[in-house]
Design an enzyme around this catalytic site. Structure first.
Site, PDB file in Angstrom:
ATOM      1  N   HIS A 167       0.808  -1.223   0.000  1.00 15.00           N
ATOM      2  CA  HIS A 167       0.000   0.000   0.000  1.00 15.00           C
ATOM      3  C   HIS A 167       0.842   1.273   0.000  1.00 15.00           C
ATOM      4  O   HIS A 167       0.466   2.265  -0.626  1.00 15.00           O
ATOM      5  CB  HIS A 167      -0.933   0.006   1.211  1.00 15.00           C
ATOM      6  CG  HIS A 167      -2.083  -0.944   1.095  1.00 15.00           C
ATOM      7  ND1 HIS A 167      -3.139  -0.734   0.232  1.00 15.00           N
ATOM      8  CD2 HIS A 167      -2.331  -2.127   1.724  1.00 15.00           C
ATOM      9  CE1 HIS A 167      -3.999  -1.736   0.341  1.00 15.00           C
ATOM     10  NE2 HIS A 167      -3.539  -2.587   1.234  1.00 15.00           N
ATOM     11  N   GLU A 208      -6.754  -3.679  -3.748  1.00 16.75           N
ATOM     12  CA  GLU A 208      -6.043  -4.826  -3.189  1.00 16.75           C
ATOM     13  C   GLU A 208      -5.634  -5.826  -4.274  1.00 16.75           C
ATOM     14  O   GLU A 208      -4.500  -6.299  -4.287  1.00 16.75           O
ATOM     15  CB  GLU A 208      -6.908  -5.552  -2.141  1.00 16.75           C
ATOM     16  CG  GLU A 208      -7.079  -4.810  -0.828  1.00 16.75           C
ATOM     17  CD  GLU A 208      -5.844  -4.849   0.058  1.00 16.75           C
ATOM     18  OE1 GLU A 208      -4.798  -5.400  -0.360  1.00 16.75           O
ATOM     19  OE2 GLU A 208      -5.929  -4.314   1.178  1.00 16.75           O
TER      20      GLU A 208
END
Length: 298
Positions: A167, A208
């Site tokens: 991330h 994701e």
């Protein structure tokens, strides 16, 4: 893999405030008392942390720093071949150290000047509304533990490598950061659990586990893929479907296996328009309409 498909190991807290992380019996660190003690200590630090406090320092071992070095080295090679250009740009901007696990405070010093995002510690699972809603404020809840040193290229749960390498490099790019913030605003806008779950699935299949096409090749832009040594190499075996938030929002998934279905965008511009546009406009009524449309036979 976790028998009950738990994304994070459950954490409980004693009356004295000490946390216990309940690792599944087949977790790689389950029989390592030193590793379990560190996991418990980190969970305790995260639970004691309050907004405004300094980020607690994680007491990593030499073996854990070596895990970071091994994984970063292997992922670097795979990123050059499989990662989207925008992710690689964010990675170049953030310049995470690859010789040691950075403390979250160190990551924040690099990240905040770029996009305003910063990390705060999490013991494990964070409630959906809290996790996603905080993105609207540029706050990302992150675990601090690292996977067990016996299997550096595998983890049954999100660890600091996933949170920061996956991330963090995305959050270092303005275009990614805008979509993350929009997801947070969407989570705060809706009122029902059903709508929040729908948003979480769209997030799952995009930020994701999202892929896109660049110069005739399928590249990964989702943090779950970009932090997984194994799964990023299996994208070619997945059933690639067009970007469709209605389908994404109702699609089931099993976290204990590589994702058999992925939604592929025609460039990051489509991610911004379709996924980002959904986050910008979604409310409970829209979720109901999309869910109905996805369940209606063509």
């Amino acid at each position: 893999m976790f028998e009950e498909a738990q994304l994070y190991a459950p954490v409980t807290r004693s009356e004295t405030g000490e946390a216990t992380v309940h690792l599944d019996h087949d977790h790689p660190g389950a029989s390592d008392p030193e590793y379990r003690a560190r996991r418990n200590a980190l969970a305790t630090l995260a639970m004691e942390w309050q907004p405004g406090d300094p980020i607690p320092v994680a007491p990593y071992t030499d073996a854990e720093h070596e895990v970071w070095r091994v994984v970063c080295r292997e992922l670097h090679r795979l990123h050059e071949r499989h990662a989207s250009a925008l992710y690689l740009d964010g990675k170049q901007r953030l310049r995470l150290p690859e010789d040691h696990i950075p403390q979250l405070s160190e990551v924040n010093q690099r990240l905040r000047p770029l996009t305003g995002f910063g990390y705060v510690p999490a013991a494990g699972l964070v409630p959906l509304l809290q996790f996603y809603g905080s993105l609207a404020d540029g706050v990302f809840h992150s675990t601090q533990y690292v996977r067990h040193h016996s299997v550096p290229l595998y983890t049954p749960e999100p660890d600091v490598l996933h949170e920061v390498v996956g991330h963090g490099n995305c959050l270092a790019h303005d275009r990614f950061a805008r979509v993350y913030r929009s997801a947070g605003e969407a989570a705060r806008r809706v009122e029902t659990e059903e709508a929040l779950e729908f948003i979480s699935k769209v997030f799952w299949f995009s930020l994701e586990f999202g892929v896109l096409r660049e110069k005739g090749e399928v590249r990964s832009y989702g943090a779950g893929l970009l932090s997984s040594y194994g799964e990023i190499q299996q994208v070619a075996d997945a059933d690639l479907r067009p970007l469709d938030v209605a389908r994404m929002g109702v699609q089931t998934y099993d976290i204990t296996h590589y994702q058999p279905i992925l939604f592929c965008a025609e460039g990051f511009g489509e991610v911004e328009n379709v996924v980002g546009g959904f986050f910008d406009e979604v409310d409970d009524d829209l979720v109901q309409r999309l869910a109905h449309a996805a369940s209606t036979p063509a």
